[in-house]
Design a protein around this motif. Structure first.
Motif, PDB file in Angstrom:
ATOM      1  N   ASP A 832      -1.899  82.057  24.497  1.00  0.00           N
ATOM      2  CA  ASP A 832      -2.552  83.064  25.427  1.00  0.00           C
ATOM      3  C   ASP A 832      -1.966  84.044  24.887  1.00  0.00           C
ATOM      4  O   ASP A 832      -2.857  85.668  25.192  1.00  0.00           O
ATOM      5  N   ARG A 833      -1.631  84.352  23.266  1.00  0.00           N
ATOM      6  CA  ARG A 833      -1.016  85.705  22.798  1.00  0.00           C
ATOM      7  C   ARG A 833      -1.897  85.649  21.898  1.00  0.00           C
ATOM      8  O   ARG A 833      -2.621  85.020  21.481  1.00  0.00           O
ATOM      9  N   THR A 834      -1.322  87.177  21.945  1.00  0.00           N
ATOM     10  CA  THR A 834      -2.568  87.398  20.273  1.00  0.00           C
ATOM     11  C   THR A 834      -1.727  87.819  19.555  1.00  0.00           C
ATOM     12  O   THR A 834       0.504  87.434  19.372  1.00  0.00           O
ATOM     13  N   MET A 835      -1.582  87.205  17.980  1.00  0.00           N
ATOM     14  CA  MET A 835      -1.308  87.072  17.036  1.00  0.00           C
ATOM     15  C   MET A 835      -1.533  86.652  15.335  1.00  0.00           C
ATOM     16  O   MET A 835      -2.953  87.266  15.918  1.00  0.00           O
ATOM     17  N   GLY A 836      -0.754  87.241  14.950  1.00  0.00           N
ATOM     18  CA  GLY A 836      -1.907  87.936  13.170  1.00  0.00           C
ATOM     19  C   GLY A 836      -0.548  86.788  12.687  1.00  0.00           C
ATOM     20  O   GLY A 836       0.882  86.277  12.388  1.00  0.00           O
ATOM     21  N   THR A 874       2.312  80.202  -1.774  1.00  0.00           N
ATOM     22  CA  THR A 874       1.669  81.272  -1.262  1.00  0.00           C
ATOM     23  C   THR A 874       0.729  82.172  -1.222  1.00  0.00           C
ATOM     24  O   THR A 874       0.146  82.894  -2.105  1.00  0.00           O
ATOM     25  N   VAL A 875      -0.170  82.778  -0.278  1.00  0.00           N
ATOM     26  CA  VAL A 875      -1.273  83.322  -0.160  1.00  0.00           C
ATOM     27  C   VAL A 875      -1.260  84.300   1.322  1.00  0.00           C
ATOM     28  O   VAL A 875      -0.722  83.890   2.571  1.00  0.00           O
ATOM     29  N   PHE A 876      -1.448  85.756   0.572  1.00  0.00           N
ATOM     30  CA  PHE A 876      -0.328  86.858   1.351  1.00  0.00           C
ATOM     31  C   PHE A 876      -2.068  86.471   2.135  1.00  0.00           C
ATOM     32  O   PHE A 876      -3.376  87.604   1.309  1.00  0.00           O
ATOM     33  N   LEU A 877      -1.941  87.101   3.770  1.00  0.00           N
ATOM     34  CA  LEU A 877      -3.556  87.316   4.358  1.00  0.00           C
ATOM     35  C   LEU A 877      -3.873  88.757   4.262  1.00  0.00           C
ATOM     36  O   LEU A 877      -2.811  89.378   4.714  1.00  0.00           O
ATOM     37  N   PRO A 878      -4.956  89.073   4.955  1.00  0.00           N
ATOM     38  CA  PRO A 878      -5.276  90.052   4.982  1.00  0.00           C
ATOM     39  C   PRO A 878      -4.885  90.321   7.004  1.00  0.00           C
ATOM     40  O   PRO A 878      -5.112  89.017   8.019  1.00  0.00           O
ATOM     41  N   THR A 879      -4.629  91.866   7.149  1.00  0.00           N
ATOM     42  CA  THR A 879      -3.014  91.408   8.529  1.00  0.00           C
ATOM     43  C   THR A 879      -4.313  91.736   9.874  1.00  0.00           C
ATOM     44  O   THR A 879      -5.593  92.304   9.425  1.00  0.00           O
ATOM     45  N   GLY A 880      -4.413  91.380  10.815  1.00  0.00           N
ATOM     46  CA  GLY A 880      -5.572  90.923  12.255  1.00  0.00           C
ATOM     47  C   GLY A 880      -4.795  90.329  13.624  1.00  0.00           C
ATOM     48  O   GLY A 880      -3.894  89.612  13.465  1.00  0.00           O
ATOM     49  N   TYR A 881      -4.935  90.976  14.028  1.00  0.00           N
ATOM     50  CA  TYR A 881      -4.688  89.742  15.588  1.00  0.00           C
ATOM     51  C   TYR A 881      -5.804  89.412  17.293  1.00  0.00           C
ATOM     52  O   TYR A 881      -6.172  90.239  16.764  1.00  0.00           O
ATOM     53  N   ASP A 882      -5.683  88.429  16.470  1.00  0.00           N
ATOM     54  CA  ASP A 882      -6.457  88.284  18.246  1.00  0.00           C
ATOM     55  C   ASP A 882      -5.868  86.599  18.215  1.00  0.00           C
ATOM     56  O   ASP A 882      -4.695  86.407  18.596  1.00  0.00           O
ATOM     57  N   THR A 883      -6.904  86.180  19.853  1.00  0.00           N
ATOM     58  CA  THR A 883      -5.615  84.829  20.073  1.00  0.00           C
ATOM     59  C   THR A 883      -5.570  83.046  20.041  1.00  0.00           C
ATOM     60  O   THR A 883      -5.748  82.339  20.526  1.00  0.00           O
ATOM     61  N   ASN A 884      -6.341  83.860  18.167  1.00  0.00           N
ATOM     62  CA  ASN A 884      -6.833  82.133  17.952  1.00  0.00           C
ATOM     63  C   ASN A 884      -5.777  81.630  17.325  1.00  0.00           C
ATOM     64  O   ASN A 884      -5.463  80.560  17.449  1.00  0.00           O
ATOM     65  N   VAL A 899      -4.936  69.641   0.350  1.00  0.00           N
ATOM     66  CA  VAL A 899      -3.448  69.704   1.165  1.00  0.00           C
ATOM     67  C   VAL A 899      -2.381  69.382   1.843  1.00  0.00           C
ATOM     68  O   VAL A 899      -3.323  68.511   2.620  1.00  0.00           O
ATOM     69  N   ASN A 900      -1.341  69.155   1.637  1.00  0.00           N
ATOM     70  CA  ASN A 900      -1.023  68.081   2.528  1.00  0.00           C
ATOM     71  C   ASN A 900       0.078  69.138   3.141  1.00  0.00           C
ATOM     72  O   ASN A 900       0.262  67.807   4.536  1.00  0.00           O
ATOM     73  N   SER A 901       0.118  69.545   3.593  1.00  0.00           N
ATOM     74  CA  SER A 901       0.986  70.711   4.634  1.00  0.00           C
ATOM     75  C   SER A 901       0.641  72.253   4.173  1.00  0.00           C
ATOM     76  O   SER A 901       0.876  72.717   3.459  1.00  0.00           O
ATOM     77  N   MET A 902       1.478  72.699   5.729  1.00  0.00           N
ATOM     78  CA  MET A 902       1.830  74.240   5.403  1.00  0.00           C
ATOM     79  C   MET A 902       2.586  74.681   6.162  1.00  0.00           C
ATOM     80  O   MET A 902       2.625  74.259   7.292  1.00  0.00           O
ATOM     81  N   VAL A 903       2.908  75.986   5.746  1.00  0.00           N
ATOM     82  CA  VAL A 903       3.384  76.681   6.802  1.00  0.00           C
ATOM     83  C   VAL A 903       3.113  78.453   6.639  1.00  0.00           C
ATOM     84  O   VAL A 903       2.763  78.887   5.446  1.00  0.00           O
ATOM     85  N   ALA A 904       2.916  78.764   8.095  1.00  0.00           N
ATOM     86  CA  ALA A 904       2.240  80.056   8.400  1.00  0.00           C
ATOM     87  C   ALA A 904       3.349  81.186   8.891  1.00  0.00           C
ATOM     88  O   ALA A 904       3.968  80.436  10.189  1.00  0.00           O
ATOM     89  N   ARG A 905       3.527  82.006   8.496  1.00  0.00           N
ATOM     90  CA  ARG A 905       4.035  82.953   9.171  1.00  0.00           C
ATOM     91  C   ARG A 905       3.406  83.497  10.356  1.00  0.00           C
ATOM     92  O   ARG A 905       2.706  84.316  10.399  1.00  0.00           O
ATOM     93  N   VAL A 906       4.019  84.161  11.123  1.00  0.00           N
ATOM     94  CA  VAL A 906       3.465  83.978  12.314  1.00  0.00           C
ATOM     95  C   VAL A 906       4.164  85.397  12.895  1.00  0.00           C
ATOM     96  O   VAL A 906       4.745  85.106  13.583  1.00  0.00           O
ATOM     97  N   ASP A 907       2.841  86.105  13.336  1.00  0.00           N
ATOM     98  CA  ASP A 907       3.763  87.303  14.244  1.00  0.00           C
ATOM     99  C   ASP A 907       3.206  86.847  15.720  1.00  0.00           C
ATOM    100  O   ASP A 907       1.578  87.989  15.662  1.00  0.00           O
ATOM    101  N   VAL A 908       3.462  87.358  16.526  1.00  0.00           N
ATOM    102  CA  VAL A 908       3.196  86.712  18.070  1.00  0.00           C
ATOM    103  C   VAL A 908       3.889  87.807  18.678  1.00  0.00           C
ATOM    104  O   VAL A 908       4.495  88.412  18.997  1.00  0.00           O
ATOM    105  N   GLY A 909       2.520  88.699  19.404  1.00  0.00           N
ATOM    106  CA  GLY A 909       2.027  89.734  20.402  1.00  0.00           C
ATOM    107  C   GLY A 909       2.243  89.279  21.919  1.00  0.00           C
ATOM    108  O   GLY A 909       2.854  88.220  22.264  1.00  0.00           O
TER     109      GLY A 909
END
Length: 910
Positions: A832-836, A874-884, A899-909
């Motif tokens: 239920d948190r917003t995150m980017g 490594t792919v830099f994504l457009p920033t934006g926040y939602d609850t998805n 794709v074998n695996s991935m690591v997401a850098r998550v900014d949690v609101g």
């Protein structure tokens, strides 16, 4: 709250249903996907866009539905068979087998609709087809373009329960009868009236006209010409003679060649003397148009009639009705019922009656001069022999013997010796012969001894099997014997109707288990399983008493009548019915299935669809009754039963409102089950029970509907073939297509497109041979580089830059989307948190560029090398926040990604 680095090490759960989107408590949630479209998961957790398909050819009749069945003799001799309306075609190595420049085909009895519901199994070079309206068909291959289809040659059953009504069946047969038609040597024989041959040609007369011996001489009579019989058993010379006690020799000749001779002693009264000619002697007859009978006797012996009886030929011949004869396998018989029981649909079915065979007695008077051998008596079952020496001359000079032959009279051995003795009292001997054999009485040296030998046979209870050949009425049919029969003309209440016929229906499925051909489920007996004799797949015969290798019949006893739909051979025979799963196995602690050792036990209360059970390793997979669930079944020692899991429980949405219409298992390279959905889309189920992997994906052909899908084992990987319905130039087309290999080592070899063809040769800009894609917008890969905006016209396209290898087909898009990232924060869930997600690092394998983003509207391409790449990106994504908090991977080019695996850098609101 800061940045969190979220590792997604695997996608091994595959696509899950919306009901699972918030089930972060499930272990499989972390590897789950919201969407896995035109992509599938590998057993070790990687996800990749699916293989394309290669065009093999157009089905025979594109306007009519057809289906595929695999035929696998070995990896080199593997074929896909196309079944449609009354035909079968053959596909090998991705193309139709040709004969005279056109696709080779054979005719079948099935309509297009019936072909779609066929079940099948294979043994070596023979494919068995099952349909409830047809007796099993066998398809046999001898070469790529040499196939035959034949009706299963049903032998000796199977049968329904024995009749319990008063209705009787009577079998009546015919033989060929040869009577005297001339005299080749009269000796001093005389006729009571007219000619010698005319006096004895009225068999079975025992009075009236006769011929008589006037001295120690013989007469020789020529016989009616006969056709060569179908068998050499059942040759019998019958003669009514007597009037004096005289030593008599009866001999059968072909021209001047002696075939067989016996000695006997006639009596003062006229009696019938029956000479059974052993099979070994009958086999020496080369012509039945020059047979003669020679009768040698003493003065005053009279003959009133004689007849040589032999079986009917395979065709032709002049039949003579006789009830005092034995009939043989292959003989035609008339079958009469005392009440109406027959129907035209019984033609071709196998019936039986239970009777006592060879219950009869023979009396033989031994000659009192010379060595001798009696006729050869057919014996089977229990017997008693009485040896009664003559009260005057006794048997005090030379011993006599009872001899036995088990090879049709070729060789004999002594069974009983009647020793020299001055006693005149009778002696008795008894025994039992499990198998048919011959007995005879012999004396090896001359003597004046005499005795009367009486052989009484209690007979042996057995079955006479016969296949119905033609229908006349409800009470009359003709049939062909499948076993010998010794009581024609006798009515029997102990008969059994065929279990399989057009009246009762035919099995819907079958397989091989413990070297028996197991079949199950007719219209009349939907819960019955039949097993052939061991090693004799056409034969369901039963013996009396029963033998371990006899055919078997077993019934599923349940509260509801749920029809058998499929079966699979494992350690037990697993049986899927419309309402439950059962297993059939040897009873008790026995390892071998037998008529007296068979047990059918309930396993699970869910029914099976009318699709084959799929054996994967030591596990059986089944589609449930409504076609909306897939289960695995594995044996549990603890419960001594088969049970398993609902493999669709995490992805039930993929089959809600749909059903599975066809499926196959592709073991190599990735252990995937492919399932055709009722709307023409198809599903992948990556399955590895040992690793607790079952991962779903949904696939569809752009502008195409999949109708049938089957797999063939290949040399390095397995090939999945499909029939795809497409609309091309406003016309309905059905194409056979086969998945391309997904083990790609060079970009230019990638076939990430459907109905693909490959050009390979000198550099060219015009690519032809595309008639099957006329008017279609196509995907193009030229020397590994995508080319866009091409539409097929006049069966060709033109590309801007010449290329030496070009792939052309119908493109499709692949989408993989993760579930919401659950970060297991100290203060609760992240759902239920917003995150980017500003950055993601993906580990790829043999991949080209694809797009990635937090949703379908915010995608960014990777920047991989132009060749296949394995490593981190490594792919830099457009920033934006939602609850998805989800990630989407997307490919709209005809290029591979994995794709074998991935690591997401998550900014949690908050």
């Amino acid at each position: 709250m800061g940045l969190v680095h979220k590792l997604i090490p695997s996608f091994a759960t595959g696509e899950v249903s919306p009901a699972i989107y918030s089930r972060v408590d499930l272990e499989k949630y972390q590897a789950g996907l919201k969407y896995c479209r035109n992509a599938y998961v590998l057993p070790y957790g990687s996800v990749l866009n699916r293989s394309g398909s290669v065009y093999c050819g157009e089905t025979k009749t594109s306007t009519s539905q057809s289906r595929l069945i695999e035929f696998q003799y070995n990896t080199e001799q593997a074929y896909m068979l196309e079944f449609g309306n009354a035909y079968m075609r053959v596909i090998k190595n991705g193309g139709y087998v040709l004969s005279g420049g056109t696709p080779y085909q054979i005719t079948t009895p099935y309509s297009a609709a019936q072909a779609m519901s066929l079940q099948y199994t294979q043994s070596a070079n023979k494919l068995y087809l099952f349909h409830p309206s047809f007796l099993i068909r066998e398809i046999t291959r001898t070469a790529d373009a040499s196939w035959t289809i034949a009706t299963h040659d049903l032998q000796q059953g199977p049968l329904l329960e024995e009749n319990i009504e008063a209705t009787t069946l009577t079998l009546a047969g015919s033989i060929q009868a040869a009577t005297a038609t001339g005299v080749s040597d009269a000796g001093d024989w005389t006729a009571s009236a007219g000619t010698l041959d005319a006096c004895v040609d009225d068999y079975p007369a025992a009075s009236g006209d006769y011929i008589e011996c006037g001295g120690a001489n013989y007469c020789e009579l020529t016989l009616t010409s006969l056709s060569t019989p179908s068998v050499r058993d059942g040759h019998v010379l019958k003669i009514y003679a007597g009037n004096s006690a005289a030593n008599t020799t009866l001999s059968l000749y072909q021209a001047s060649t002696l075939i067989y001779a016996v000695k006997l002693r006639t009596n003062a009264t006229v009696e019938q003397h029956v000479v059974y000619i052993p099979k070994a002697a009958a086999e020496t007859i080369t012509s039945y148009s020059s047979l003669r009978v020679r009768i040698a006797s003493a003065a005053s012996m009279r003959v009133y009639s004689l007849e040589l009886q032999v079986p009917m030929p395979t065709s032709g011949g002049t039949p003579t009705a006789r009830n005092d004869v034995s009939l043989f396998e292959g003989d035609s018989v008339a079958v009469a019922a005392s009440a109406s029981v027959f129907a035209s649909g019984h033609v071709g079915s196998v019936w039986a009656l239970r009777y006592t065979a060879n219950a009869r007695s023979f009396t033989y008077r031994t000659p009192n001069t010379g060595a001798f051998q009696s006729t050869a008596w057919p014996v089977e079952g229990d017997w008693t022999l009485t040896f009664d020496p003559d009260s005057s001359v006794k048997v005090d000079e030379q011993p006599m013997y009872l001899e036995k032959s088990i090879d049709g009279g070729r060789s004999w051995y002594k069974r009983v010796t009647f020793p020299v003795s001055s006693a005149t009292t009778s002696s008795s001997y008894s025994g039992s012969e499990a198998d048919p054999c011959l007995f005879r009485i012999t004396r090896e040296n001359s003597a004046a001894d005499m005795a009367v030998v009486t052989l009484s046979m209690q007979g042996k209870e057995k079955y006479a099997y016969f296949k119905m050949a033609a229908y006349s009425s409800g009470t009359s049919m003709t049939a062909t014997l499948q076993t010998d029969f010794s009581q024609p003309g006798t009515p029997f209440e102990t008969w059994s109707e065929a279990a399989w016929s057009a009246v009762r229906g035919y099995p819907v499925c079958g397989t091989f288990y413990q070297d028996r051909f197991m079949t199950g489920g007719t219209t009349y007996q939907p819960q019955t399983v039949w097993g052939s004799k061991t090693g004799d797949y056409n034969n369901h015969g039963r013996s009396i008493p029963v033998k371990d290798d006899d055919g078997i019949t077993a019934n599923i006893i349940s509260r509801q009548v749920n029809a058998i739909r499929s079966m699979a051979a494992m350690n037990d025979l697993v049986i899927g019915t419309a309402g439950a799963v059962w297993k059939l196995s040897p009873a008790g602690d026995k390892d071998v299935l037998a008529p007296t050792s068979i047990r059918v036990r309930f396993q699970a209360q869910y029914g099976a669809a009318s699709l084959p059970l799929m054996v994967v390793g030591n596990t059986c997979l089944m589609v449930q009754d409504k076609g909306t669930k897939v289960r695995d079944l594995s044996y549990s020692i603890a419960s001594d039963s088969y049970d398993g899991s609902n493999l669709t429980i995490l992805a039930s949405h993929l089959l809600e409102g749909y059903s599975v219409t066809d499926w196959c298992y592709q073991p190599e390279p990735y252990s995937i089950l492919w399932l055709v959905r009722s709307d023409g889309k198809f599903l992948s189920l990556t399955y590895d029970r040992a690793q607790n992997v079952w991962a779903w994906g949904l696939h569809e052909m752009t502008g195409g509907v999949v109708e049938s899908m089957k797999c063939l084992s290949g040399s390095t990987e397995d090939d999945v073939y499909m029939i795809v319905r497409r609309t091309v130039n406003s016309a309905t087309k059905r194409y056979v297509e086969v998945f391309s290999s997904r083990q790609i080592t060079s970009v230019e070899d990638a076939k990430i497109m459907d109905s693909c063809i490959t050009y390979s040769g000198a550099a060219a800009t015009t690519i032809t041979g595309l008639a099957h894609l006329e008017g279609k917008a196509v995907a193009v890969l030229a020397n590994g580089v995508p080319v866009f905006g091409k539409t097929v016209s006049s069966a060709q396209i033109t590309i801007p830059t010449a290329a030496t290898k070009v792939q052309v087909g119908i493109g499709y898009n692949s989408t993989v989307e993760t579930l919401n990232l659950e970060l297991n924060l100290k203060d609760g869930s992240a759902l239920d948190r917003t995150m980017g997600i500003p950055q993601v690092m993906v580990h790829v394998q043999n991949s080209c560029n694809f797009q990635i983003g937090v949703d379908a509207g915010a995608l960014k391409s990777t920047e991989l090398p132009s060749s296949l790449y394995t490593g981190e990106e490594t792919v830099f994504l457009p920033t934006g926040y939602d609850t998805n908090g989800r990630l989407v991977m997307y490919q709209d080019k005809p290029l591979p990604f994995c794709v074998n695996s991935m690591v997401a850098r998550v900014d949690v609101g908050g």
